[in-house]
Design a protein around this motif. Structure first.
Motif, PDB file in Angstrom:
ATOM      1  N   ALA A 195       0.810  -1.216   0.000  1.00 38.61           N
ATOM      2  CA  ALA A 195       0.000   0.000   0.000  1.00 38.61           C
ATOM      3  C   ALA A 195       0.845   1.268   0.000  1.00 38.61           C
ATOM      4  O   ALA A 195       0.410   2.320  -0.487  1.00 38.61           O
ATOM      5  N   ALA A 196       2.054   1.179   0.534  1.00 36.27           N
ATOM      6  CA  ALA A 196       2.903   2.370   0.638  1.00 36.27           C
ATOM      7  C   ALA A 196       3.564   2.744  -0.686  1.00 36.27           C
ATOM      8  O   ALA A 196       3.895   3.914  -0.900  1.00 36.27           O
ATOM      9  N   HIS A 197       3.768   1.763  -1.567  1.00 36.02           N
ATOM     10  CA  HIS A 197       4.519   2.028  -2.792  1.00 36.02           C
ATOM     11  C   HIS A 197       3.803   1.576  -4.068  1.00 36.02           C
ATOM     12  O   HIS A 197       4.350   1.726  -5.161  1.00 36.02           O
ATOM     13  N   ALA A 198       2.607   1.054  -3.943  1.00 34.58           N
ATOM     14  CA  ALA A 198       1.948   0.414  -5.089  1.00 34.58           C
ATOM     15  C   ALA A 198       1.649   1.380  -6.225  1.00 34.58           C
ATOM     16  O   ALA A 198       1.768   1.011  -7.398  1.00 34.58           O
ATOM     17  N   GLU A 199       1.238   2.597  -5.914  1.00 32.85           N
ATOM     18  CA  GLU A 199       0.873   3.525  -6.985  1.00 32.85           C
ATOM     19  C   GLU A 199       2.051   3.748  -7.925  1.00 32.85           C
ATOM     20  O   GLU A 199       1.909   3.688  -9.152  1.00 32.85           O
ATOM     21  N   GLN A 200       3.234   3.994  -7.370  1.00 28.49           N
ATOM     22  CA  GLN A 200       4.429   4.165  -8.190  1.00 28.49           C
ATOM     23  C   GLN A 200       4.754   2.902  -8.978  1.00 28.49           C
ATOM     24  O   GLN A 200       5.086   2.958 -10.163  1.00 28.49           O
ATOM     25  N   GLN A 201       4.640   1.760  -8.316  1.00 24.40           N
ATOM     26  CA  GLN A 201       4.967   0.496  -8.972  1.00 24.40           C
ATOM     27  C   GLN A 201       4.002   0.203 -10.103  1.00 24.40           C
ATOM     28  O   GLN A 201       4.405  -0.254 -11.181  1.00 24.40           O
ATOM     29  N   LEU A 202       2.723   0.456  -9.887  1.00 22.89           N
ATOM     30  CA  LEU A 202       1.727   0.219 -10.923  1.00 22.89           C
ATOM     31  C   LEU A 202       1.943   1.139 -12.116  1.00 22.89           C
ATOM     32  O   LEU A 202       1.689   0.756 -13.265  1.00 22.89           O
ATOM     33  N   ASP A 203       2.396   2.368 -11.854  1.00 19.11           N
ATOM     34  CA  ASP A 203       2.656   3.315 -12.928  1.00 19.11           C
ATOM     35  C   ASP A 203       3.891   2.928 -13.739  1.00 19.11           C
ATOM     36  O   ASP A 203       3.910   3.065 -14.962  1.00 19.11           O
ATOM     37  N   ARG A 204       4.909   2.421 -13.075  1.00 15.43           N
ATOM     38  CA  ARG A 204       6.214   2.217 -13.716  1.00 15.43           C
ATOM     39  C   ARG A 204       6.396   0.817 -14.296  1.00 15.43           C
ATOM     40  O   ARG A 204       7.116   0.644 -15.279  1.00 15.43           O
ATOM     41  N   PHE A 205       5.751  -0.188 -13.694  1.00 15.17           N
ATOM     42  CA  PHE A 205       6.040  -1.575 -14.078  1.00 15.17           C
ATOM     43  C   PHE A 205       4.749  -2.299 -14.451  1.00 15.17           C
ATOM     44  O   PHE A 205       3.905  -2.564 -13.584  1.00 15.17           O
ATOM     45  N   SER A 206       4.621  -2.642 -15.720  1.00 14.63           N
ATOM     46  CA  SER A 206       3.404  -3.338 -16.154  1.00 14.63           C
ATOM     47  C   SER A 206       3.285  -4.712 -15.505  1.00 14.63           C
ATOM     48  O   SER A 206       2.177  -5.234 -15.341  1.00 14.63           O
ATOM     49  N   ILE A 207       4.419  -5.318 -15.105  1.00 12.56           N
ATOM     50  CA  ILE A 207       4.358  -6.637 -14.465  1.00 12.56           C
ATOM     51  C   ILE A 207       3.581  -6.553 -13.154  1.00 12.56           C
ATOM     52  O   ILE A 207       2.916  -7.519 -12.757  1.00 12.56           O
ATOM     53  N   THR A 208       3.630  -5.399 -12.479  1.00 10.84           N
ATOM     54  CA  THR A 208       2.872  -5.230 -11.239  1.00 10.84           C
ATOM     55  C   THR A 208       1.376  -5.329 -11.509  1.00 10.84           C
ATOM     56  O   THR A 208       0.630  -5.949 -10.756  1.00 10.84           O
ATOM     57  N   GLN A 209       0.934  -4.719 -12.603  1.00  8.51           N
ATOM     58  CA  GLN A 209      -0.473  -4.815 -12.977  1.00  8.51           C
ATOM     59  C   GLN A 209      -0.831  -6.244 -13.369  1.00  8.51           C
ATOM     60  O   GLN A 209      -1.920  -6.734 -13.038  1.00  8.51           O
ATOM     61  N   ALA A 210       0.072  -6.923 -14.068  1.00  8.09           N
ATOM     62  CA  ALA A 210      -0.192  -8.311 -14.464  1.00  8.09           C
ATOM     63  C   ALA A 210      -0.354  -9.205 -13.238  1.00  8.09           C
ATOM     64  O   ALA A 210      -1.231 -10.074 -13.198  1.00  8.09           O
ATOM     65  N   GLN A 211       0.480  -8.991 -12.228  1.00  8.69           N
ATOM     66  CA  GLN A 211       0.380  -9.789 -11.006  1.00  8.69           C
ATOM     67  C   GLN A 211      -0.992  -9.612 -10.354  1.00  8.69           C
ATOM     68  O   GLN A 211      -1.582 -10.574  -9.860  1.00  8.69           O
ATOM     69  N   VAL A 212      -1.508  -8.392 -10.374  1.00 10.60           N
ATOM     70  CA  VAL A 212      -2.855  -8.133  -9.834  1.00 10.60           C
ATOM     71  C   VAL A 212      -3.911  -8.772 -10.728  1.00 10.60           C
ATOM     72  O   VAL A 212      -4.894  -9.355 -10.257  1.00 10.60           O
ATOM     73  N   GLY A 213      -3.699  -8.688 -12.036  1.00  9.22           N
ATOM     74  CA  GLY A 213      -4.684  -9.224 -12.971  1.00  9.22           C
ATOM     75  C   GLY A 213      -4.880 -10.724 -12.854  1.00  9.22           C
ATOM     76  O   GLY A 213      -5.987 -11.229 -13.034  1.00  9.22           O
TER      77      GLY A 213
END
Length: 320
Positions: free
Chosen positions: A132-150
């Motif tokens: 929760a502390a860093h997710a917004e930046q990670q979601l913006d910068r790394f598409s793999i972060t979004q894939a992991q959520v997907g």
């Protein structure tokens, strides 16, 4: 022989996977759990960290499971089965901790593409941890972060004690994955009921869709998002089959997960389907109840899907 339940634990670097795994291994659940993990992870798993609660730890090479030698995960799984068949070890659950940069897609498909593994293991679910502390930046910068959520069947939101204002993040996660419940966990102290027996890859009617509250703020540019399609009237089986084949031929490489409950014309039973990328299955479910509205709901989670085109295709099912 009862298949062994498998849980895939994923999430970006520093999201708390190892902390959660340590909590699981030390909890009073009665399971014998084996672990597969990568040395590339931010905190290596060893006996000093988790004690002797894991039946056996298989450590893969220094790199992501998804992009290392393709047979390495298969070999580790077969080694575990061989050791158990010889009576050297026993386990009834398996946890796979991915590296922070791993794509869960190829890992999930391992359990459907190998003749022995698909019989001996049953993929229970993908659990994705989000910081929760860093997710917004990670979601913006790394598409793999979004894939992991997907890919997730459950989203575990960590560090909410450090970042107590996270409503906007939850809304964003729901836009990416509308079918995965979101649970807040601090220091890995999670209720095991939300981690085990998820049945994320069993064809069933567990389809709860979360619709985020949209606010008048600029939307984040999510490469991965959910598309929820509701069909108010029953459809012809041949028509929906042809449409699904067309969608898979066109967009299978962009689809992560998809699931639906369908109302079919002149059919008293519900039709269920689900899939991961190009792998999918469908089967008839129970009879529609008299107090139920006979309508279809479908959820597609994917990368850069043409939402308007997909909705238009479904709308054409009702054009006379």
């Amino acid at each position: 022989m009862q298949p062994i339940s498998v849980t895939i634990l994923t999430g970006f670097l520093g999201s708390g996977k190892t902390t959660l795994l340590r909590h699981i291994l030390n909890a009073n659940h009665g399971y014998k759990i084996a672990v597969i993990e990568n040395e590339f992870g931010e905190v290596p798993i060893d006996n000093e960290l988790i004690g002797n609660r894991a039946t056996q730890i298989k450590t893969l090479s220094n790199g992501c499971i998804c992009c290392s030698r393709s047979s390495e995960l298969e070999d580790a799984l077969l080694d575990l089965l061989d050791s158990m068949d010889k009576g050297q070890i026993y386990f009834d659950r398996l946890m796979i901790e991915c590296t922070g940069m791993a794509d869960p897609g190829p890992i999930t498909q391992t359990f459907f593409s190998h003749e022995v593994l698909c019989q001996r293991f049953l993929l229970d679910g993908v659990i994705t941890l989000v910081d929760a502390a860093h997710a917004e930046q990670q979601l913006d910068r790394f598409s793999i972060t979004q894939a992991q959520v997907g890919y997730a069947d459950r989203v575990i939101l960590t560090k909410t004690d450090i970042a107590p204002a996270h409503d906007a993040l939850i809304e964003r996660l729901q836009r990416i994955n509308a079918r995965a419940p979101i649970h807040k966990v601090i220091q890995g102290d999670a209720d095991l009921n939300i981690l085990f027996d998820i049945e994320g890859f069993i064809l069933n009617d567990k389809l709860t869709v979360s619709t985020p509250v949209y606010r008048f703020v600029p939307e984040q540019q999510n490469i991965i998002r959910s598309i929820i399609v509701n069909l108010p009237n029953p459809v012809e089986l041949s028509d929906i089959s042809d449409l699904m084949e067309e969608l898979l031929l066109s967009f299978a490489d962009n689809l992560l997960r998809y699931k639906g409950i369908l109302a079919i014309k002149d059919e008293s039973r519900r039709l269920l389907f689900q899939g991961v990328q190009r792998l999918y299955s469908a089967d008839w479910d129970r009879e529609w109840r008299t107090d139920e509205v006979r309508e279809s709901v479908l959820v597609f989670i994917g990368m850069e899907l043409p939402e308007q085109k997909i909705r238009e295709k479904f709308a054409e099912l009702f054009v006379e």
